[in-house]
Design a protein around this motif. Structure first.
Motif, PDB file in Angstrom:
ATOM      1  N   LEU A   7       0.827  -1.198   0.000  1.00 56.06           N
ATOM      2  CA  LEU A   7       0.000   0.000   0.000  1.00 56.06           C
ATOM      3  C   LEU A   7       0.870   1.261   0.000  1.00 56.06           C
ATOM      4  CD1 LEU A   7      -2.877  -0.883   2.517  1.00 56.06           C
ATOM      5  CD2 LEU A   7      -3.027  -0.666   0.023  1.00 56.06           C
ATOM      6  N   ALA A   8       1.951   1.229   0.760  1.00 55.60           N
ATOM      7  CA  ALA A   8       2.858   2.379   0.819  1.00 55.60           C
ATOM      8  C   ALA A   8       3.475   2.655  -0.544  1.00 55.60           C
ATOM      9  CB  ALA A   8       3.944   2.144   1.861  1.00 55.60           C
ATOM     10  N   ARG A   9       3.856   1.583  -1.251  1.00 53.63           N
ATOM     11  CA  ARG A   9       4.436   1.756  -2.587  1.00 53.63           C
ATOM     12  C   ARG A   9       3.405   2.354  -3.545  1.00 53.63           C
ATOM     13  NH1 ARG A   9       7.082  -3.165  -1.389  1.00 53.63           N
ATOM     14  NH2 ARG A   9       5.402  -4.355  -2.366  1.00 53.63           N
ATOM     15  N   GLN A  10       2.198   1.841  -3.491  1.00 52.56           N
ATOM     16  CA  GLN A  10       1.157   2.371  -4.375  1.00 52.56           C
ATOM     17  C   GLN A  10       0.838   3.822  -4.048  1.00 52.56           C
ATOM     18  OE1 GLN A  10      -2.241  -0.322  -5.371  1.00 52.56           O
ATOM     19  NE2 GLN A  10      -1.269  -1.726  -3.923  1.00 52.56           N
ATOM     20  N   TRP A  40      -3.189   9.290   3.387  1.00 49.89           N
ATOM     21  CA  TRP A  40      -2.370   8.138   3.748  1.00 49.89           C
ATOM     22  C   TRP A  40      -2.823   7.526   5.072  1.00 49.89           C
ATOM     23  CZ3 TRP A  40       0.209   4.069   2.991  1.00 49.89           C
ATOM     24  CH2 TRP A  40       0.985   3.506   4.013  1.00 49.89           C
ATOM     25  N   LEU A  41      -3.132   8.364   6.047  1.00 49.37           N
ATOM     26  CA  LEU A  41      -3.589   7.862   7.339  1.00 49.37           C
ATOM     27  C   LEU A  41      -4.877   7.058   7.184  1.00 49.37           C
ATOM     28  CD1 LEU A  41      -2.885  10.961   9.619  1.00 49.37           C
ATOM     29  CD2 LEU A  41      -1.604   8.813   9.527  1.00 49.37           C
ATOM     30  N   ARG A  42      -5.784   7.570   6.367  1.00 48.39           N
ATOM     31  CA  ARG A  42      -7.046   6.851   6.167  1.00 48.39           C
ATOM     32  C   ARG A  42      -6.816   5.560   5.398  1.00 48.39           C
ATOM     33  NH1 ARG A  42     -11.747  11.473   5.132  1.00 48.39           N
ATOM     34  NH2 ARG A  42     -11.013  12.921   6.747  1.00 48.39           N
ATOM     35  N   LEU A  43      -5.895   5.575   4.450  1.00 43.70           N
ATOM     36  CA  LEU A  43      -5.582   4.356   3.705  1.00 43.70           C
ATOM     37  C   LEU A  43      -4.998   3.299   4.632  1.00 43.70           C
ATOM     38  CD1 LEU A  43      -5.174   2.746   1.074  1.00 43.70           C
ATOM     39  CD2 LEU A  43      -2.975   3.928   0.808  1.00 43.70           C
ATOM     40  N   SER A  44      -4.102   3.710   5.497  1.00 41.95           N
ATOM     41  CA  SER A  44      -3.425   2.761   6.385  1.00 41.95           C
ATOM     42  C   SER A  44      -4.374   2.146   7.403  1.00 41.95           C
ATOM     43  CB  SER A  44      -2.254   3.446   7.101  1.00 41.95           C
ATOM     44  OG  SER A  44      -2.721   4.485   7.956  1.00 41.95           O
ATOM     45  N   SER A  49      -9.051  -4.041   0.337  1.00 39.58           N
ATOM     46  CA  SER A  49      -8.826  -5.276  -0.427  1.00 39.58           C
ATOM     47  C   SER A  49      -9.814  -5.417  -1.583  1.00 39.58           C
ATOM     48  CB  SER A  49      -8.909  -6.496   0.491  1.00 39.58           C
ATOM     49  OG  SER A  49     -10.164  -6.542   1.158  1.00 39.58           O
ATOM     50  N   GLU A  50     -10.999  -4.804  -1.434  1.00 39.30           N
ATOM     51  CA  GLU A  50     -12.016  -4.902  -2.482  1.00 39.30           C
ATOM     52  C   GLU A  50     -12.024  -3.689  -3.410  1.00 39.30           C
ATOM     53  OE1 GLU A  50     -13.822  -7.649  -2.843  1.00 39.30           O
ATOM     54  OE2 GLU A  50     -12.700  -8.468  -1.133  1.00 39.30           O
ATOM     55  N   VAL A  51     -11.096  -2.757  -3.188  1.00 43.52           N
ATOM     56  CA  VAL A  51     -11.048  -1.547  -4.015  1.00 43.52           C
ATOM     57  C   VAL A  51     -10.345  -1.860  -5.329  1.00 43.52           C
ATOM     58  CG1 VAL A  51     -10.137   0.811  -4.210  1.00 43.52           C
ATOM     59  CG2 VAL A  51     -11.077  -0.007  -2.028  1.00 43.52           C
ATOM     60  N   ALA A  52     -11.059  -1.682  -6.438  1.00 41.49           N
ATOM     61  CA  ALA A  52     -10.492  -2.002  -7.748  1.00 41.49           C
ATOM     62  C   ALA A  52      -9.582  -0.887  -8.267  1.00 41.49           C
ATOM     63  CB  ALA A  52     -11.617  -2.261  -8.750  1.00 41.49           C
ATOM     64  N   ASN A  53      -9.899   0.343  -7.919  1.00 44.75           N
ATOM     65  CA  ASN A  53      -9.136   1.497  -8.410  1.00 44.75           C
ATOM     66  C   ASN A  53      -8.647   2.307  -7.219  1.00 44.75           C
ATOM     67  OD1 ASN A  53      -8.126   3.819  -9.572  1.00 44.75           O
ATOM     68  ND2 ASN A  53      -9.989   4.332 -10.710  1.00 44.75           N
ATOM     69  N   LEU A  54      -7.443   1.990  -6.748  1.00 40.59           N
ATOM     70  CA  LEU A  54      -6.936   2.650  -5.545  1.00 40.59           C
ATOM     71  C   LEU A  54      -6.664   4.130  -5.792  1.00 40.59           C
ATOM     72  CD1 LEU A  54      -6.175   2.167  -2.609  1.00 40.59           C
ATOM     73  CD2 LEU A  54      -3.819   1.761  -3.362  1.00 40.59           C
ATOM     74  N   THR A  55      -6.207   4.489  -6.986  1.00 43.86           N
ATOM     75  CA  THR A  55      -5.973   5.904  -7.298  1.00 43.86           C
ATOM     76  C   THR A  55      -7.270   6.694  -7.196  1.00 43.86           C
ATOM     77  OG1 THR A  55      -4.126   5.388  -8.775  1.00 43.86           O
ATOM     78  CG2 THR A  55      -5.166   7.537  -9.044  1.00 43.86           C
ATOM     79  N   GLY A  56      -8.344   6.122  -7.722  1.00 47.31           N
ATOM     80  CA  GLY A  56      -9.641   6.777  -7.633  1.00 47.31           C
ATOM     81  C   GLY A  56     -10.116   6.896  -6.196  1.00 47.31           C
ATOM     82  N   TRP A  57      -9.883   5.855  -5.418  1.00 46.74           N
ATOM     83  CA  TRP A  57     -10.267   5.870  -3.999  1.00 46.74           C
ATOM     84  C   TRP A  57      -9.513   6.971  -3.263  1.00 46.74           C
ATOM     85  CZ3 TRP A  57      -8.043   5.245   0.822  1.00 46.74           C
ATOM     86  CH2 TRP A  57      -8.893   4.888   1.884  1.00 46.74           C
ATOM     87  N   LEU A  58      -8.202   7.063  -3.493  1.00 45.54           N
ATOM     88  CA  LEU A  58      -7.395   8.086  -2.834  1.00 45.54           C
ATOM     89  C   LEU A  58      -7.786   9.493  -3.292  1.00 45.54           C
ATOM     90  CD1 LEU A  58      -3.922   6.323  -3.012  1.00 45.54           C
ATOM     91  CD2 LEU A  58      -5.152   6.936  -0.909  1.00 45.54           C
ATOM     92  N   THR A  59      -8.098   9.638  -4.574  1.00 42.97           N
ATOM     93  CA  THR A  59      -8.530  10.939  -5.080  1.00 42.97           C
ATOM     94  C   THR A  59      -9.815  11.381  -4.406  1.00 42.97           C
ATOM     95  OG1 THR A  59      -7.495  10.504  -7.241  1.00 42.97           O
ATOM     96  CG2 THR A  59      -9.169  12.235  -7.155  1.00 42.97           C
ATOM     97  N   THR A  60     -10.722  10.426  -4.190  1.00 40.87           N
ATOM     98  CA  THR A  60     -11.973  10.726  -3.494  1.00 40.87           C
ATOM     99  C   THR A  60     -11.706  11.167  -2.060  1.00 40.87           C
ATOM    100  OG1 THR A  60     -13.279   9.197  -4.850  1.00 40.87           O
ATOM    101  CG2 THR A  60     -14.138   9.731  -2.665  1.00 40.87           C
ATOM    102  N   VAL A  61     -10.818  10.464  -1.375  1.00 38.73           N
ATOM    103  CA  VAL A  61     -10.488  10.817   0.008  1.00 38.73           C
ATOM    104  C   VAL A  61      -9.891  12.213   0.081  1.00 38.73           C
ATOM    105  CG1 VAL A  61      -9.009  10.276   1.972  1.00 38.73           C
ATOM    106  CG2 VAL A  61     -10.194   8.436   0.773  1.00 38.73           C
ATOM    107  N   VAL A  62      -8.905  12.485  -0.771  1.00 41.24           N
ATOM    108  CA  VAL A  62      -8.280  13.808  -0.773  1.00 41.24           C
ATOM    109  C   VAL A  62      -9.309  14.891  -1.094  1.00 41.24           C
ATOM    110  CG1 VAL A  62      -6.690  15.282  -2.082  1.00 41.24           C
ATOM    111  CG2 VAL A  62      -5.918  13.074  -1.252  1.00 41.24           C
TER     112      VAL A  62
END
Length: 288
Positions: A7-10, A40-44, A49-62
């Motif tokens: 997750l950290a690498r991604q 990052w804190l929320r991701l950690s 595990s069920e998220v297909a598009n992690l970039t999209g998920w992180l963009t939504t969080v930000v």
């Protein structure tokens, strides 16, 4: 540990994108970094595990973090819009080389975005600058897709109505050089010649007395801007051309410390907008 490392690498792969989204939404480098760190804190702490598009998920969080920050800012900001200048991205590398690989939105654009409502800003930035679909943005804003489309449309009209340059980097550099030479020599007529008749100057000096030399001010019209430029003529020996938000701009450096940043918009060889950040506290923070 392996999952966390993965997750950290991604996340590191997406950090630049997330920072760009947050900076365009907030116009603040420090707040953008805070928003990315919160993602990052929320991701950690989340099961993705069920998220297909992690970039999209992180963009939504930000985006949601930025929306909260924008709402909080609207309720507490005391700075009048006409004199507020967002944080610039400054590099002292050669502007002509830097602009080829620059990934920064113009400071004039960020000034206009400051006037939008938080929801308008999020909708416009995500859709128009990052091509996120209205359906995805609607989930972030808790709106329908149609309502989200209207928010972006209203924001787009305001952005399009703002004075902007024509993107000619060569002309931008020539106009800046002419402006600096005329300022240093106190040549009133030469300054008028490089300014558009309806040029706007916006200077943000932070919380200093209104009668101070470097106080916040908003003026419009070539003659009024020339009068302000001549007031700062004594600082001219300390100015140099630098890259400001991806294009040629001007910085003032005193004793190794950043004292001012000037971004300009140039159209048809004339300066149509000048944005100056001279808030020493914010400039000091930018250098850390």
């Amino acid at each position: 540990m392996d999952l966390q490392d993965d997750l950290a690498r991604q996340f590191e792969q997406d950090r630049g994108h997330l920072r760009a989204v947050a900076y365009r939404m907030l116009g603040s480098i420090s707040e953008a970094e805070d928003a990315v760190q919160e993602a990052w804190l929320r991701l950690s702490r989340s099961d993705v595990s069920e998220v297909a598009n992690l970039t999209g998920w992180l963009t939504t969080v930000v985006s949601r973090v930025c929306l909260d920050l924008l709402r909080s800012r609207k309720s507490r900001r005391e700075d009048p819009f006409d004199t507020y200048v967002p944080d610039p991205v400054v590099s002292r590398l050669d502007p002509e080389e830097e602009v080829l690989q620059a990934d920064a939105v113009g400071l004039a654009m960020l000034v206009v975005l400051e006037a939008l409502s938080p929801q308008e800003r999020v909708a416009f930035v995500l859709h128009d600058l990052f091509a996120v679909s209205f359906d995805e943005i609607a989930l972030i804003l808790d709106k329908t897709s149609a309502a989200t489309r209207q928010l972006a449309s209203r924001a787009r009209r305001r952005v399009q109505g703002a004075p902007t340059g024509d993107g000619d980097v060569k002309q931008q550099r020539e106009a800046i050089d002419a402006f600096l030479v005329a300022s240093r020599t106190g040549d009133f007529e030469a300054l008028l010649a490089v300014l558009d008749p309806n040029v706007v100057l916006r200077a943000d000096a932070g919380r200093v007395p209104a009668d101070a030399l470097a106080s916040s001010r908003f003026v419009q019209g070539a003659k009024a801007v020339v009068e302000q430029a001549l007031l700062f003529a004594r600082m001219a020996p300390h100015t140099e051309v630098a890259t400001v938000n991806g294009v040629p701009g001007v910085i003032t450096v005193l004793n190794g410390e950043l004292f001012g940043v000037m971004a300009v918009e140039v159209r048809a060889g004339r300066i149509v907008e000048i944005n100056i950040l001279a808030d020493t506290d914010r400039l000091r923070a930018l250098q850390k």
